[in-house]
Design a protein around this motif. Structure first.
Motif, PDB file in Angstrom:
ATOM      1  N   GLU A 159       9.177   4.090  20.942  1.00  0.00           N
ATOM      2  CA  GLU A 159       9.796   3.633  21.844  1.00  0.00           C
ATOM      3  C   GLU A 159      11.340   3.827  21.721  1.00  0.00           C
ATOM      4  O   GLU A 159      12.038   2.806  21.713  1.00  0.00           O
ATOM      5  CB  GLU A 159       9.427   2.392  22.128  1.00  0.00           C
ATOM      6  N   PRO A 160      11.930   4.843  21.463  1.00  0.00           N
ATOM      7  CA  PRO A 160      13.297   5.230  21.236  1.00  0.00           C
ATOM      8  C   PRO A 160      14.054   4.482  22.179  1.00  0.00           C
ATOM      9  O   PRO A 160      15.223   3.975  21.937  1.00  0.00           O
ATOM     10  CB  PRO A 160      13.512   7.084  21.008  1.00  0.00           C
ATOM     11  N   HIS A 161      13.920   4.782  23.551  1.00  0.00           N
ATOM     12  CA  HIS A 161      14.656   4.336  24.522  1.00  0.00           C
ATOM     13  C   HIS A 161      15.001   2.761  24.426  1.00  0.00           C
ATOM     14  O   HIS A 161      15.973   2.110  24.985  1.00  0.00           O
ATOM     15  CB  HIS A 161      14.199   4.883  25.995  1.00  0.00           C
ATOM     16  N   ARG A 162      13.597   2.146  24.106  1.00  0.00           N
ATOM     17  CA  ARG A 162      13.821   0.651  23.988  1.00  0.00           C
ATOM     18  C   ARG A 162      14.374   0.151  22.790  1.00  0.00           C
ATOM     19  O   ARG A 162      14.999  -0.831  22.789  1.00  0.00           O
ATOM     20  CB  ARG A 162      12.403   0.225  24.262  1.00  0.00           C
ATOM     21  N   TYR A 163      14.308   0.847  21.656  1.00  0.00           N
ATOM     22  CA  TYR A 163      15.014   0.552  20.516  1.00  0.00           C
ATOM     23  C   TYR A 163      16.405   0.587  20.650  1.00  0.00           C
ATOM     24  O   TYR A 163      17.232  -0.112  20.398  1.00  0.00           O
ATOM     25  CB  TYR A 163      14.564   1.497  19.325  1.00  0.00           C
ATOM     26  N   LEU A 164      17.005   1.729  21.399  1.00  0.00           N
ATOM     27  CA  LEU A 164      18.265   1.840  21.674  1.00  0.00           C
ATOM     28  C   LEU A 164      18.931   0.948  22.642  1.00  0.00           C
ATOM     29  O   LEU A 164      20.026   0.237  22.478  1.00  0.00           O
ATOM     30  CB  LEU A 164      18.578   3.431  22.097  1.00  0.00           C
ATOM     31  N   LEU A 165      18.075   0.479  23.473  1.00  0.00           N
ATOM     32  CA  LEU A 165      18.467  -0.622  24.512  1.00  0.00           C
ATOM     33  C   LEU A 165      18.794  -2.083  23.540  1.00  0.00           C
ATOM     34  O   LEU A 165      19.752  -2.736  24.091  1.00  0.00           O
ATOM     35  CB  LEU A 165      17.436  -0.813  25.429  1.00  0.00           C
ATOM     36  N   ILE A 166      17.992  -2.386  22.538  1.00  0.00           N
ATOM     37  CA  ILE A 166      18.344  -3.516  21.849  1.00  0.00           C
ATOM     38  C   ILE A 166      19.200  -3.267  20.682  1.00  0.00           C
ATOM     39  O   ILE A 166      19.657  -4.447  20.229  1.00  0.00           O
ATOM     40  CB  ILE A 166      16.729  -4.252  21.610  1.00  0.00           C
ATOM     41  N   GLN A 167      19.596  -2.246  20.362  1.00  0.00           N
ATOM     42  CA  GLN A 167      20.172  -2.196  19.162  1.00  0.00           C
ATOM     43  C   GLN A 167      21.774  -1.487  19.562  1.00  0.00           C
ATOM     44  O   GLN A 167      21.977  -0.384  19.793  1.00  0.00           O
ATOM     45  CB  GLN A 167      19.951  -1.189  17.990  1.00  0.00           C
ATOM     46  N   GLY A 168      22.613  -2.545  20.402  1.00  0.00           N
ATOM     47  CA  GLY A 168      23.709  -2.181  20.778  1.00  0.00           C
ATOM     48  C   GLY A 168      24.036  -2.622  22.127  1.00  0.00           C
ATOM     49  O   GLY A 168      23.082  -3.425  22.668  1.00  0.00           O
ATOM     50  N   SER A 169      24.974  -2.843  22.856  1.00  0.00           N
ATOM     51  CA  SER A 169      25.297  -3.104  23.943  1.00  0.00           C
ATOM     52  C   SER A 169      24.859  -1.936  25.166  1.00  0.00           C
ATOM     53  O   SER A 169      25.647  -0.786  25.001  1.00  0.00           O
ATOM     54  CB  SER A 169      26.847  -3.280  24.440  1.00  0.00           C
ATOM     55  N   PRO A 170      24.129  -2.200  25.872  1.00  0.00           N
ATOM     56  CA  PRO A 170      23.515  -0.974  26.902  1.00  0.00           C
ATOM     57  C   PRO A 170      24.485  -0.492  27.954  1.00  0.00           C
ATOM     58  O   PRO A 170      24.401   0.626  28.413  1.00  0.00           O
ATOM     59  CB  PRO A 170      22.430  -1.782  27.559  1.00  0.00           C
ATOM     60  N   LEU A 171      25.514  -1.499  28.249  1.00  0.00           N
ATOM     61  CA  LEU A 171      26.299  -1.121  29.333  1.00  0.00           C
ATOM     62  C   LEU A 171      27.654  -1.764  28.865  1.00  0.00           C
ATOM     63  O   LEU A 171      27.749  -2.837  28.284  1.00  0.00           O
ATOM     64  CB  LEU A 171      26.029  -1.511  30.651  1.00  0.00           C
ATOM     65  N   PRO A 172      28.920  -1.241  29.074  1.00  0.00           N
ATOM     66  CA  PRO A 172      30.275  -2.052  28.800  1.00  0.00           C
ATOM     67  C   PRO A 172      30.068  -3.081  29.463  1.00  0.00           C
ATOM     68  O   PRO A 172      29.962  -3.177  30.627  1.00  0.00           O
ATOM     69  CB  PRO A 172      31.319  -0.896  29.526  1.00  0.00           C
ATOM     70  N   GLY A 173      30.833  -4.305  28.775  1.00  0.00           N
ATOM     71  CA  GLY A 173      30.597  -5.470  29.323  1.00  0.00           C
ATOM     72  C   GLY A 173      29.423  -6.241  29.657  1.00  0.00           C
ATOM     73  O   GLY A 173      29.684  -7.499  29.810  1.00  0.00           O
ATOM     74  N   TYR A 174      28.327  -5.857  29.112  1.00  0.00           N
ATOM     75  CA  TYR A 174      27.067  -6.377  28.979  1.00  0.00           C
ATOM     76  C   TYR A 174      27.049  -7.565  27.994  1.00  0.00           C
ATOM     77  O   TYR A 174      27.409  -7.196  26.891  1.00  0.00           O
ATOM     78  CB  TYR A 174      25.971  -5.385  28.949  1.00  0.00           C
ATOM     79  N   GLN A 175      26.682  -8.666  28.488  1.00  0.00           N
ATOM     80  CA  GLN A 175      26.356  -9.931  27.521  1.00  0.00           C
ATOM     81  C   GLN A 175      25.067  -9.927  27.503  1.00  0.00           C
ATOM     82  O   GLN A 175      24.240 -10.387  28.471  1.00  0.00           O
ATOM     83  CB  GLN A 175      27.141 -11.026  27.846  1.00  0.00           C
ATOM     84  N   ALA A 176      24.107 -10.041  26.335  1.00  0.00           N
ATOM     85  CA  ALA A 176      22.752 -10.054  26.233  1.00  0.00           C
ATOM     86  C   ALA A 176      22.515 -11.844  26.356  1.00  0.00           C
ATOM     87  O   ALA A 176      23.215 -12.486  25.814  1.00  0.00           O
ATOM     88  CB  ALA A 176      22.230  -9.882  25.067  1.00  0.00           C
ATOM     89  N   PRO A 177      21.317 -12.063  26.781  1.00  0.00           N
ATOM     90  CA  PRO A 177      21.244 -13.691  26.941  1.00  0.00           C
ATOM     91  C   PRO A 177      20.963 -14.315  25.612  1.00  0.00           C
ATOM     92  O   PRO A 177      20.680 -13.621  24.729  1.00  0.00           O
ATOM     93  CB  PRO A 177      19.968 -13.716  27.854  1.00  0.00           C
ATOM     94  N   PRO A 178      21.318 -15.517  25.429  1.00  0.00           N
ATOM     95  CA  PRO A 178      21.494 -16.230  24.112  1.00  0.00           C
ATOM     96  C   PRO A 178      20.086 -16.234  23.350  1.00  0.00           C
ATOM     97  O   PRO A 178      20.003 -16.174  22.344  1.00  0.00           O
ATOM     98  CB  PRO A 178      21.938 -17.632  24.332  1.00  0.00           C
ATOM     99  N   ASP A 179      19.053 -16.193  24.194  1.00  0.00           N
ATOM    100  CA  ASP A 179      17.474 -16.342  23.652  1.00  0.00           C
ATOM    101  C   ASP A 179      17.246 -15.105  23.030  1.00  0.00           C
ATOM    102  O   ASP A 179      16.121 -14.841  22.180  1.00  0.00           O
ATOM    103  CB  ASP A 179      16.670 -16.624  24.741  1.00  0.00           C
TER     104      ASP A 179
END
Length: 237
Positions: free
Chosen positions: A107-127
């Motif tokens: 699942e490389p695309h899903r791995y890259l999604l969670i390892q780093g910021s997917p978009l400039p300015g994106y803030q991941a939810p605290p959970d």
């Protein structure tokens, strides 16, 4: 009276959300997070643009859901190994690292999604922090059995301070290793886990982004060597 969550309307809503996420994942695989386009998703699902927002309030809301799902699936990969860990802590470490690498490679695309910021300015939810720690939780249990050598004692000293000062870190330690923040094994348990994460993230990220192409080796060979070095550093048998 029927449970509201199993009503036809609720089932339709969940099915539609699932369809939206499936299309978003395909877009993610094709072009990364910037390729996730709500207007194209709405058209494919057969919804108007405004109607789509009844299911996800924004693209960030959709990405949040995809990120939560990805962490949960990565956690299932390591938890599946943890359910039947080898008796040898060294073998257990290798099994967990291999499971992490296998999930990322599939699942490389899903791995890259969670390892780093997917978009400039994106803030991941605290959970997502708790979800990320669930992925690494089984490593905590393995390294709780370790005896740190001189090379990693500075890291152990820092994690000992961290777990005493951070209640969430103490909860993480307690949940996965059954240790308190003042237990002599606490620093080793978290230090080994953090070092494993750092090593794995570096190798796996380079692998799934194609950086090793043409170099004549396999990512698994690197991961095996890295985990052996860590096992030696913590005297894992």
């Amino acid at each position: 009276m029927a449970d509201a969550t199993s009503s036809p309307r609720a089932r339709y809503r969940e099915r539609t959300r699932g369809e939206i996420k499936a299309i978003a994942l395909r877009q993610l695989a094709e072009g990364g997070a910037p390729a996730v386009a709500l207007t194209r998703i709405a058209k494919e699902v057969g919804l108007s643009g405004p109607a789509l927002y009844r299911y996800f309030a924004s693209r960030d809301d959709l990405l949040n859901s995809l990120i939560r799902d990805a962490y949960d699936e990565a956690a299932r990969a390591t938890e599946g190994i943890a359910a039947d860990l080898p008796a040898s802590p060294r073998a257990a470490l290798h099994a967990l690292a291999d499971a992490y690498l296998d999930w990322a490679a599939e699942e490389p695309h899903r791995y890259l999604l969670i390892q780093g910021s997917p978009l400039p300015g994106y803030q991941a939810p605290p959970d997502t922090l708790a979800r990320a720690r669930a992925v690494l939780g089984p490593f905590v249990k393995v390294f709780a059995t370790g005896r740190p050598t001189a090379s990693v004692r500075p890291v152990v000293a820092e994690t000992e301070t961290w777990v005493r000062d951070d209640e969430a870190a103490a909860d993480w330690l307690r949940e996965y290793a059954g240790l308190t923040a003042t237990d002599p094994r606490a620093g080793a348990a978290l230090a080994g886990t953090l070092l494993s994460w750092s090593q794995l993230h570096g190798t796996v990220s380079l692998e799934v982004s194609g950086q090793y192409a043409g170099m004549g080796h396999r990512a698994r060979t690197l991961v095996t060597a890295q985990m052996d070095v860590l096992a030696d550093s913590f005297a894992l048998e």
